[in-house]
Write an enzyme that holds these catalytic residues in place. Structure first.
Site, PDB file in Angstrom:
ATOM      1  N   ASP A  26       0.848  -1.194   0.000  1.00 31.25           N
ATOM      2  CA  ASP A  26       0.000   0.000   0.000  1.00 31.25           C
ATOM      3  C   ASP A  26       0.884   1.244   0.000  1.00 31.25           C
ATOM      4  OD1 ASP A  26      -1.888   1.953   0.349  1.00 31.25           O
ATOM      5  OD2 ASP A  26      -2.262   1.483   2.475  1.00 31.25           O
ATOM      6  N   ASN A  28      -0.271   4.527  -0.620  1.00 30.55           N
ATOM      7  CA  ASN A  28      -0.884   5.808  -0.238  1.00 30.55           C
ATOM      8  C   ASN A  28      -1.653   5.736   1.085  1.00 30.55           C
ATOM      9  OD1 ASN A  28      -3.087   4.377  -0.998  1.00 30.55           O
ATOM     10  ND2 ASN A  28      -3.877   5.859  -2.472  1.00 30.55           N
ATOM     11  N   ASP A  30      -4.064   3.790   2.564  1.00 36.08           N
ATOM     12  CA  ASP A  30      -5.490   3.561   2.837  1.00 36.08           C
ATOM     13  C   ASP A  30      -5.798   2.093   3.146  1.00 36.08           C
ATOM     14  OD1 ASP A  30      -5.131   2.424   0.386  1.00 36.08           O
ATOM     15  OD2 ASP A  30      -6.743   3.512  -0.632  1.00 36.08           O
ATOM     16  N   ASP A  34      -1.583  -0.969  -3.993  1.00 37.22           N
ATOM     17  CA  ASP A  34      -1.829  -0.119  -5.153  1.00 37.22           C
ATOM     18  C   ASP A  34      -0.581   0.023  -6.018  1.00 37.22           C
ATOM     19  OD1 ASP A  34      -0.158   1.756  -3.825  1.00 37.22           O
ATOM     20  OD2 ASP A  34      -1.878   2.407  -2.631  1.00 37.22           O
ATOM     21  N   ASP A 103      -3.532  -9.182 -17.211  1.00 30.10           N
ATOM     22  CA  ASP A 103      -4.524 -10.254 -17.177  1.00 30.10           C
ATOM     23  C   ASP A 103      -5.646  -9.879 -18.147  1.00 30.10           C
ATOM     24  OD1 ASP A 103      -6.112 -12.503 -16.114  1.00 30.10           O
ATOM     25  OD2 ASP A 103      -4.812 -12.294 -14.361  1.00 30.10           O
ATOM     26  N   ASP A 199      -7.298 -15.334 -18.913  1.00 31.64           N
ATOM     27  CA  ASP A 199      -8.103 -15.996 -17.887  1.00 31.64           C
ATOM     28  C   ASP A 199      -9.047 -17.046 -18.490  1.00 31.64           C
ATOM     29  OD1 ASP A 199      -8.912 -15.896 -15.029  1.00 31.64           O
ATOM     30  OD2 ASP A 199     -10.855 -15.293 -15.841  1.00 31.64           O
ATOM     31  N   GLU A 253      -4.614 -19.425 -19.272  1.00 24.71           N
ATOM     32  CA  GLU A 253      -4.971 -20.262 -18.129  1.00 24.71           C
ATOM     33  C   GLU A 253      -5.916 -21.338 -18.657  1.00 24.71           C
ATOM     34  OE1 GLU A 253      -7.069 -20.040 -13.720  1.00 24.71           O
ATOM     35  OE2 GLU A 253      -7.952 -19.031 -15.424  1.00 24.71           O
ATOM     36  N   HIS A 325      -2.848 -16.806  -7.002  1.00 23.39           N
ATOM     37  CA  HIS A 325      -3.913 -16.250  -6.165  1.00 23.39           C
ATOM     38  C   HIS A 325      -5.105 -17.199  -6.026  1.00 23.39           C
ATOM     39  CE1 HIS A 325      -4.991 -15.745 -10.278  1.00 23.39           C
ATOM     40  NE2 HIS A 325      -6.227 -15.426  -9.940  1.00 23.39           N
ATOM     41  N   ASP A 326      -5.065 -18.347  -6.685  1.00 23.39           N
ATOM     42  CA  ASP A 326      -6.207 -19.269  -6.664  1.00 23.39           C
ATOM     43  C   ASP A 326      -6.001 -20.494  -5.781  1.00 23.39           C
ATOM     44  OD1 ASP A 326      -7.900 -17.856  -8.353  1.00 23.39           O
ATOM     45  OD2 ASP A 326      -7.048 -18.746 -10.158  1.00 23.39           O
TER      46      ASP A 326
HETATM   47  C1  GLC Z   1      -9.547 -17.695 -13.037  1.00 19.83           C
HETATM   48  C2  GLC Z   1      -8.868 -16.761 -12.079  1.00 19.83           C
HETATM   49  C3  GLC Z   1      -9.649 -16.731 -10.838  1.00 19.83           C
HETATM   50  C4  GLC Z   1     -11.022 -16.214 -11.150  1.00 19.83           C
HETATM   51  C5  GLC Z   1     -11.678 -17.078 -12.222  1.00 19.83           C
HETATM   52  C6  GLC Z   1     -12.905 -16.459 -12.757  1.00 19.83           C
HETATM   53  O1  GLC Z   1      -9.547 -18.993 -12.581  1.00 19.83           O
HETATM   54  O2  GLC Z   1      -7.536 -17.109 -11.875  1.00 19.83           O
HETATM   55  O3  GLC Z   1      -9.043 -15.962  -9.846  1.00 19.83           O
HETATM   56  O4  GLC Z   1     -11.807 -16.207  -9.999  1.00 19.83           O
HETATM   57  O5  GLC Z   1     -10.832 -17.252 -13.299  1.00 19.83           O
HETATM   58  O6  GLC Z   1     -12.603 -15.280 -13.450  1.00 19.83           O
HETATM   59 CA    CA Z   2      -3.581   2.204  -1.240  1.00 22.87          CA
END
Ligand code: GLC
Ligand code: CA
Length: 549
Positions: A26, A28, A30, A34, A103, A199, A253, A325-326
């Site tokens: 972060d 700034n 909050d 970012d 992405d 994606d 993906e 992140h999944d």
């Molecule tokens: C992909 C992304 C995931 C998202 C899903 C739907 O699997 O990596 O984070 O929730 O698509 O967009």
């Molecule tokens: Ca921020």
């Protein structure tokens, strides 16, 4: 087979760092990560030895699915900055020799995207066919929230959403929609970005007539009618043509794609992607939810690795990842929080030396672990919440929460632990999401000072990989695939080979020596213990180099 290099293949030598911006840094004050924070951390990212950044979505979004529900493809979410700040980051990154990948989420938009707001108004407006509308739903499941159809009164119809309700699927059969996609690509490529992570790209073409689906996996009824669908290669080749005008790469993906169908994306006349994120190795224990949960099986993990390594060797190119992140964090998943440093370093070596372009997810390089929240109400990921309320309902709530601890995507989404100050140095304000309480022990500042830390081990691995043609282009072979505690593979080029040995065991084990290396002396290039003997200590890893085999 050894790989050769061609002009466009600059990405083969590279490795990438994935930023999920909300929890990165972060700048700034909050409480939300970012682009100001990213700008400040560019030297850190560069110091890892990576060559580029993949940004998970940073566009305007209601954030029901944290950016994967986009309401404007050509802008930046105000929480993260604006286009000017993005250009500043992009410029600085390029100056430092870092590529930037965006992405591209085109299977669906947010239901707050202006196209959808128009589309849902009537059956005869310019956007009415931008989405998939039916008078009667079929039996498909959504992957995130119950049935795949949602009713809209204004049209007296249902729209399809393969993911969350607020993620209506675009109708890719409509040429206008494909034109929009191409415009979006050009918008970012003209600005200077270097490629896209696309994606759920293998889901964008749906079978004509949308026939009912058979049971496939829980929550995936219908999947066989939209996975690798009928027009997928046609549509992707249109997008490929846009990319061909620029010097960029495309990484798809591909949830649930088999290696056989992946070949059609990555090789031959239908080649339209440079790399693909496969999911096979994510099935070695759990996937998103614990409905499929089984104890982690190293043999399964190795089998998945080797299947993709072998199939693509000499024909295509792999994208290598263990975390994003999944998925939950790998130390909690495949390693041991007790043997934190040991398993964190071993897990780096187990994939960074495979053939392909490695991706490292924020926090992975310091071995961040799963968070254990006290109640399901504290979780924010839509799929975790759905799963908790859908599966294993006969079990007591504590056991179900435990399943979420093991499998939730939220574990990968806690703020990055920069130091041991308040809020882990992520923000001066209260962070938008829970900081893992172990931040005083696990943080970047501490690991910077320790030459043997996970962080410095990642650096060593990337440096080693970058300096070795063999580790980049060499062929891959696995030894002892049935061994339940050792993963052993070699990379060979010319008269040189590397042997990578990884122990997934908490107990000492003595790996066998492959026939072909018997009587040969390898030079120990890298290891995660100071002293090495005949036995491998818990989660020990070693990399040997052999010459003149
Ligand atoms: C992909 C992304 C995931 C998202 C899903 C739907 O699997 O990596 O984070 O929730 O698509 O967009
Ligand atoms: Ca921020």
């Amino acid at each position: 087979m050894e790989q050769t290099e061609s002009k466009r293949d600059w990405y083969k030598k590279m490795s990438f760092y994935q930023i999920w911006i909300r929890s990165f840094a972060d700048g700034n004050g909050d409480g939300i990560g970012d682009l100001y924070g990213v700008y400040d951390k560019l030297p850190y990212i560069k110091s890892l030895g990576v060559d580029g950044i993949w940004f998970s979505p940073i566009y305007p979004s209601p954030n029901v699915v944290f950016g994967y529900d986009i309401s404007d493809y050509k802008d930046i979410h105000p929480d993260y900055g604006d286009l000017d700040q993005f250009k500043k980051v992009l410029g600085k990154a390029h100056e430092m020799g870092l590529k930037v990948i965006m992405d591209l989420v085109i299977n669906h938009t947010s239901d707050e995207h202006p196209w959808f707001l128009e589309s849902k108004k009537s059956k005869d407006n310019p956007y009415s066919d931008y989405y998939i509308w039916r008078d009667k739903p079929n039996n498909w499941d959504s992957l995130f929230e119950g049935e795949a159809w949602e009713y809209v009164g204004e049209r007296d119809q249902y729209y399809l959403h393969i993911f969350a309700k607020k993620q209506p699927d675009l109708n890719m059969d409509n040429p206008k929609v494909r034109q929009e996609v191409k415009d979006i690509m050009r918008f970012w490529l003209d600005m200077g970005v270097d490629g896209f992570r696309e994606d759920v790209i293998n889901f964008i073409s749906k079978k004509e007539g949308l026939p009912n689906g058979l049971f496939f996996l829980p929550a995936a009824k219908g999947m066989s009618h939209y996975k690798d669908g009928p027009h997928i290669h046609e549509y992707l080749s249109e997008f490929r043509k846009v990319c061909d005008e620029y010097d960029c790469f495309q990484l798809g993906e591909g949830p649930m794609t088999t290696v056989k169908s992946a070949m059609n994306y990555l090789t031959g006349p239908t080649k339209s992607l440079d790399m693909m994120f496969s999911f096979d190795h994510m099935m070695a224990d759990c996937l998103y939810t614990e409905y499929l949960h089984r104890p982690f099986s190293l043999v399964k993990l190795k089998k998945a690795f080797t299947k993709w390594q072998k199939a693509l060797d000499g024909k295509g190119w792999n994208a290598l990842y263990m975390e994003n992140h999944d998925h939950p964090r790998i130390i909690s998943r495949y390693g041991s929080e007790h043997f934190h440093r040991e398993s964190g370093t071993m897990l780096a070596a187990c994939y960074l030396f495979q053939q392909g372009t490695p991706f490292i997810y924020q926090g992975q390089e310091i071995g961040m672990t799963n968070i254990k929240l006290m109640s399901i109400d504290q979780y924010v990921d839509v799929s975790s919440i759905t799963n908790y309320h859908t599966y294993h309902l006969k079990e007591d709530p504590e056991r179900r929460l435990h399943r979420i601890h093991l499998s939730s995507r939220d574990s990968a989404r806690t703020p990055v632990q920069w130091d041991d100050s308040e809020n882990a140095g992520f923000s001066v304000a209260r962070p938008w999401f829970y900081v893992n309480p172990n931040y005083k022990k696990i943080n970047v500042a501490k690991q910077e000072k320790d030459p043997d830390s996970i962080l410095n081990f990642y650096r060593k691995c990337l440096e080693l990989r970058k300096g070795s043609e063999t580790l980049i282009y060499g062929s891959y072979n696995e030894f002892f695939p049935k061994d339940p505690s050792i993963y052993m593979y070699e990379r060979c080029l010319g008269d040189e080979s590397y042997l990578i040995i990884c122990s997934f065991s908490r107990l000492p084990v003595k790996p066998k020596k492959p026939e072909k290396y018997k009587g040969m002396h390898g030079e120990l290039i890298l290891s995660n213990y100071k002293e090495t003997g005949k036995f491998f200590k818990p989660f020990e890893t070693r990399v040997y180099r052999y010459k003149n085999k």
